[in-house]
Design an enzyme around this catalytic site. Structure first.
Site, PDB file in Angstrom:
ATOM      1  N   TYR A 116      37.743   9.694 -23.477  1.00  0.00           N
ATOM      2  CA  TYR A 116      37.396  10.741 -24.447  1.00  0.00           C
ATOM      3  C   TYR A 116      37.744  12.111 -23.853  1.00  0.00           C
ATOM      4  CZ  TYR A 116      34.475  14.156 -26.879  1.00  0.00           C
ATOM      5  OH  TYR A 116      34.033  15.277 -27.556  1.00  0.00           O
ATOM      6  N   LYS A 161      25.358   8.962 -35.206  1.00  0.00           N
ATOM      7  CA  LYS A 161      26.157   8.806 -33.986  1.00  0.00           C
ATOM      8  C   LYS A 161      25.560   7.797 -33.000  1.00  0.00           C
ATOM      9  CE  LYS A 161      28.336  12.110 -32.183  1.00  0.00           C
ATOM     10  NZ  LYS A 161      28.861  13.293 -31.529  1.00  0.00           N
TER      11      LYS A 161
HETATM   12  N1  LIG Z   1      28.436  16.464 -30.631  1.00  0.00           N
HETATM   13  C1  LIG Z   1      28.742  16.998 -29.467  1.00  0.00           C
HETATM   14  O1  LIG Z   1      27.884  17.173 -28.580  1.00  0.00           O
HETATM   15  C2  LIG Z   1      30.157  17.437 -29.155  1.00  0.00           C
HETATM   16  C3  LIG Z   1      30.413  18.046 -27.917  1.00  0.00           C
HETATM   17  C4  LIG Z   1      31.711  18.445 -27.627  1.00  0.00           C
HETATM   18  C5  LIG Z   1      32.713  18.279 -28.560  1.00  0.00           C
HETATM   19  N2  LIG Z   1      32.460  17.679 -29.745  1.00  0.00           N
HETATM   20  C6  LIG Z   1      33.558  17.517 -30.698  1.00  0.00           C
HETATM   21  O2  LIG Z   1      33.152  17.981 -31.971  1.00  0.00           O
HETATM   22  C7  LIG Z   1      33.849  17.260 -32.991  1.00  0.00           C
HETATM   23  C8  LIG Z   1      32.850  16.721 -33.997  1.00  0.00           C
HETATM   24  O3  LIG Z   1      32.016  15.765 -33.339  1.00  0.00           O
HETATM   25  P1  LIG Z   1      30.646  15.258 -33.946  1.00  0.00           P
HETATM   26  O4  LIG Z   1      29.640  15.317 -32.865  1.00  0.00           O
HETATM   27  O5  LIG Z   1      30.388  15.935 -35.225  1.00  0.00           O
HETATM   28  O6  LIG Z   1      30.958  13.701 -34.166  1.00  0.00           O
HETATM   29  P2  LIG Z   1      31.016  12.841 -35.517  1.00  0.00           P
HETATM   30  O7  LIG Z   1      31.409  11.471 -35.111  1.00  0.00           O
HETATM   31  O8  LIG Z   1      29.779  13.006 -36.288  1.00  0.00           O
HETATM   32  O9  LIG Z   1      32.197  13.553 -36.302  1.00  0.00           O
HETATM   33  C9  LIG Z   1      33.544  13.209 -36.182  1.00  0.00           C
HETATM   34  C10 LIG Z   1      34.070  12.889 -37.572  1.00  0.00           C
HETATM   35  O10 LIG Z   1      35.465  12.597 -37.486  1.00  0.00           O
HETATM   36  C11 LIG Z   1      35.750  11.466 -38.307  1.00  0.00           C
HETATM   37  N3  LIG Z   1      36.987  10.878 -37.793  1.00  0.00           N
HETATM   38  C12 LIG Z   1      37.189  10.305 -36.578  1.00  0.00           C
HETATM   39  N4  LIG Z   1      38.460   9.891 -36.451  1.00  0.00           N
HETATM   40  C13 LIG Z   1      39.083  10.205 -37.625  1.00  0.00           C
HETATM   41  C14 LIG Z   1      40.401  10.018 -38.131  1.00  0.00           C
HETATM   42  N5  LIG Z   1      41.354   9.415 -37.398  1.00  0.00           N
HETATM   43  N6  LIG Z   1      40.696  10.455 -39.375  1.00  0.00           N
HETATM   44  C15 LIG Z   1      39.743  11.077 -40.129  1.00  0.00           C
HETATM   45  N7  LIG Z   1      38.481  11.276 -39.717  1.00  0.00           N
HETATM   46  C16 LIG Z   1      38.151  10.842 -38.471  1.00  0.00           C
HETATM   47  C17 LIG Z   1      34.507  10.591 -38.220  1.00  0.00           C
HETATM   48  O11 LIG Z   1      34.345   9.709 -39.300  1.00  0.00           O
HETATM   49  C18 LIG Z   1      33.398  11.647 -38.164  1.00  0.00           C
HETATM   50  O12 LIG Z   1      32.916  11.947 -39.468  1.00  0.00           O
HETATM   51  C19 LIG Z   1      34.644  16.172 -32.261  1.00  0.00           C
HETATM   52  O13 LIG Z   1      35.967  16.615 -32.110  1.00  0.00           O
HETATM   53  C20 LIG Z   1      33.967  16.081 -30.925  1.00  0.00           C
HETATM   54  O14 LIG Z   1      34.841  15.610 -29.924  1.00  0.00           O
HETATM   55  C21 LIG Z   1      31.195  17.253 -30.079  1.00  0.00           C
END
Ligand SMILES: NC(=O)c1ccc[n+]([C@@H]2O[C@H](COP(=O)([O-])OP(=O)(O)OC[C@H]3O[C@@H](n4cnc5c(N)ncnc54)[C@H](O)[C@@H]3O)[C@@H](O)[C@H]2O)c1
Length: 311
Positions: A143, A181
């Site tokens: 990741y 999640k």
């Molecule tokens: N939550 C955290 O603490 C955190 C920290 C650092 C970075 N991030 C980044 O923030 C972003 C959002 O993460 P989140 O926590 O909301 O997670 P999440 O899993 O709730 O959201 C990600 C969304 O992307 C969608 N998705 C994944 N692959 C896809 C694809 N190929 N096509 C279309 N949709 C797709 C999923 O269905 C999901 O709804 C991500 O890029 C994640 O890496 C999150």
């Protein structure tokens, strides 16, 4: 601020994407398109929002963006990713996250849209604290590697092409709409759920792992700030402070009126980040953004939502 701008959120049915959509609508931005394949998020998370153009699509499919070319988006918020740091299929992780980004980046270049994308503090691994944007990246899992690759593609595009890109390296985000999640949700959500089930919260020995927890409302605000900024580059999005898992349990005990003691167990992972803490100087100087919620305030605000979420 032009509120009639056409905005696209990838991964907009996920945790951060749905909170961002809510924040944008509250600020008067109503022309929102969301694309999500629902691999992790779900339409339920954006149910209350009106006039959303919701598209179910896997954005690793470049053909989708050919079809999208007739739409005119001014800003793209790219949130879609597989966020499971323990995911065992490295190839699938890299394919999903990097190909998605490549497609979004190409689409932004061709359509002239501004691109704001989610990077992660995972890129710093167990590097020096506080983590600075220019320090050596030490990814501990696929990741984190995928986010390093994305940041490299973004930096190259900023240097070589006339395109506005802002990467936001979120630290550990918590807040409403993260329950889907599961084991990838924040420790705050996981520990609160255990306490609500009247069980002792289980954490790795001896609860001294520290995190820069950032409330999702602050993260949404950082995205809006990035949209309004003329700058380019990659910025840490954290509070600049840390809190241990032991302290999180204390705060949750105060909120839930309980007195659970942590149940410590051995950490089975050898690719675990023990400490995260953002250096927030660049974000505050260049993006003019700072977090507003302390950990206590954020958890209190979140608690009102936790009560409503399914446990
Ligand atoms: N939550 C955290 O603490 C955190 C920290 C650092 C970075 N991030 C980044 O923030 C972003 C959002 O993460 P989140 O926590 O909301 O997670 P999440 O899993 O709730 O959201 C990600 C969304 O992307 C969608 N998705 C994944 N692959 C896809 C694809 N190929 N096509 C279309 N949709 C797709 C999923 O269905 C999901 O709804 C991500 O890029 C994640 O890496 C999150």
């Amino acid at each position: 601020m032009n509120h009639s701008q056409q905005l696209l959120i990838t991964g907009g049915a996920g945790f951060i994407g749905s909170n961002l959509a809510i924040a944008l609508q509250k600020r008067g931005y109503h022309n929102l398109t969301i694309v999500d394949n629902f691999s992790s998020g779900a339409p339920d998370l954006i149910r209350g929002l009106k006039n959303i153009n919701l598209i179910r699509e896997d954005i690793t499919n470049s053909g989708f963006f050919d079809k999208l070319k007739k739409e005119r988006f001014e800003v793209i918020f790219h949130q879609a990713a597989n966020t499971d740091t323990t995911y065992s299929n490295d190839k699938a992780m890299i394919f999903n996250n990097v190909e998605s980004f490549r497609n979004v980046l190409n689409f932004a270049i061709v359509s002239g849209a501004k691109l704001i994308y989610a990077s992660s503090a995972a890129v710093y691994g167990n590097g020096p604290i506080p983590m600075k944007e220019h320090q050596k990246l030490l990814p501990l899992n696929s990741y984190a590697s995928s986010k390093c690759m994305i940041d490299k593609l973004a930096k190259d595009a900023i240097r070589e092409r006339n395109i506005s890109i802002i990467g936001l390296r979120y630290f550990n985000v918590y807040g409403p709409k993260e329950a889907h999640k599961g084991k990838s949700s924040s420790m705050i959500w996981q520990l609160s759920r255990t306490i609500k089930e009247k069980k002792s919260p289980r954490i790795f020995k001896y609860g001294l792992q520290a995190r820069d927890f950032i409330y999702v409302k602050d993260v949404a605000e950082a995205n809006i700030r990035a949209m309004e900024s003329k700058e380019r580059g990659i910025f840490n999005i954290g509070t600049g402070t840390t809190v241990t898992f032991n302290r999180i349990i204390e705060i949750l005990n105060e909120i839930f009126g309980t007195s659970f003691q942590p149940d410590y167990f051995d950490n089975p992972y050898n690719f675990y980040q023990n400490h995260t803490q953002a250096d927030t100087n660049l974000a505050s100087k260049i993006l003019k953004w700072k977090s507003r919620f302390s950990i206590e305030e954020g958890i209190k605000d979140y608690f009102n939502s936790i009560k409503k979420e399914t446990l």
